[in-house]
Design a protein around this motif. Structure first.
Motif, short mmCIF file in Angstrom:
data_model
loop_
_atom_site.label_atom_id
_atom_site.label_comp_id
_atom_site.label_asym_id
_atom_site.label_seq_id
_atom_site.Cartn_x
_atom_site.Cartn_y
_atom_site.Cartn_z
N UNK A 1 60.48 -36.91 -74.42
CA UNK A 1 60.80 -37.92 -73.35
C UNK A 1 60.65 -37.46 -71.77
N UNK A 2 61.53 -37.69 -70.94
CA UNK A 2 61.45 -37.21 -69.42
C UNK A 2 61.46 -35.77 -69.13
N UNK A 3 61.84 -34.93 -70.35
CA UNK A 3 62.29 -33.62 -69.82
C UNK A 3 61.40 -32.61 -69.11
N UNK A 4 59.97 -32.99 -69.25
CA UNK A 4 59.02 -32.26 -68.20
C UNK A 4 58.95 -32.90 -66.87
N UNK A 5 59.41 -34.14 -66.70
CA UNK A 5 59.17 -34.83 -65.51
C UNK A 5 60.11 -34.36 -64.49
N UNK A 6 59.62 -34.27 -63.16
CA UNK A 6 60.33 -33.91 -62.03
C UNK A 6 61.29 -35.19 -61.45
N UNK A 7 62.28 -34.58 -60.71
CA UNK A 7 63.13 -35.72 -60.21
C UNK A 7 62.17 -36.92 -59.46
N UNK A 8 61.12 -36.61 -58.77
CA UNK A 8 60.41 -37.27 -57.93
C UNK A 8 59.58 -38.19 -58.86
N UNK A 9 59.26 -37.74 -60.04
CA UNK A 9 58.27 -38.60 -61.36
C UNK A 9 59.38 -39.45 -61.56
N UNK B 1 55.26 -46.79 -63.16
CA UNK B 1 54.13 -46.10 -63.52
C UNK B 1 54.65 -44.62 -63.94
N UNK B 2 54.44 -44.07 -65.23
CA UNK B 2 55.14 -43.05 -65.70
C UNK B 2 54.12 -41.76 -64.97
N UNK B 3 54.70 -40.58 -65.38
CA UNK B 3 54.27 -39.45 -64.89
C UNK B 3 52.93 -39.22 -65.55
N UNK B 4 52.53 -39.71 -66.57
CA UNK B 4 51.20 -39.60 -67.31
C UNK B 4 50.45 -40.66 -66.80
N UNK B 5 50.66 -41.53 -65.86
CA UNK B 5 49.84 -42.69 -65.39
C UNK B 5 49.94 -44.07 -66.25
N UNK B 6 50.89 -43.95 -67.09
CA UNK B 6 50.93 -45.16 -67.92
C UNK B 6 52.08 -46.47 -67.33
#
Length: 67
Positions: free
Chosen positions: A6-14, A23-28
């Motif tokens: 899920x979003x576990x590796x995402x930053x708060x800003x992402x 738009x997701x952290x991966x660009x999707x």
């Protein structure tokens, strides 16, 4: 916030960016039903979207969900 799922590796800003742009952290780009959520969260202030990100990162991982 499981770091492996899920979003576990995402930053708060992402997370805040997703809530603003869809738009997701991966660009999707998110699809329904999440795109419907983004329609609403895009209208929030940057500070409010950031607060949501901080909250989501603070929620403990559920047992049996990699945590």
């Amino acid at each position: 916030p499981n770091p492996n799922d899920g979003i576990g590796k995402w930053s708060v800003d992402e997370i805040a960016t997703l809530l603003k742009t869809g738009i997701t952290a991966d660009g999707d780009v998110v699809a329904a039903p999440m795109s419907e959520i983004v329609e609403g969260t895009a209208k929030l202030t940057d500070a409010d979207r950031r607060a949501i990100g901080v909250y989501l990162k603070s929620v403990p991982t559920l047992p049996g969900k990699g945590g």
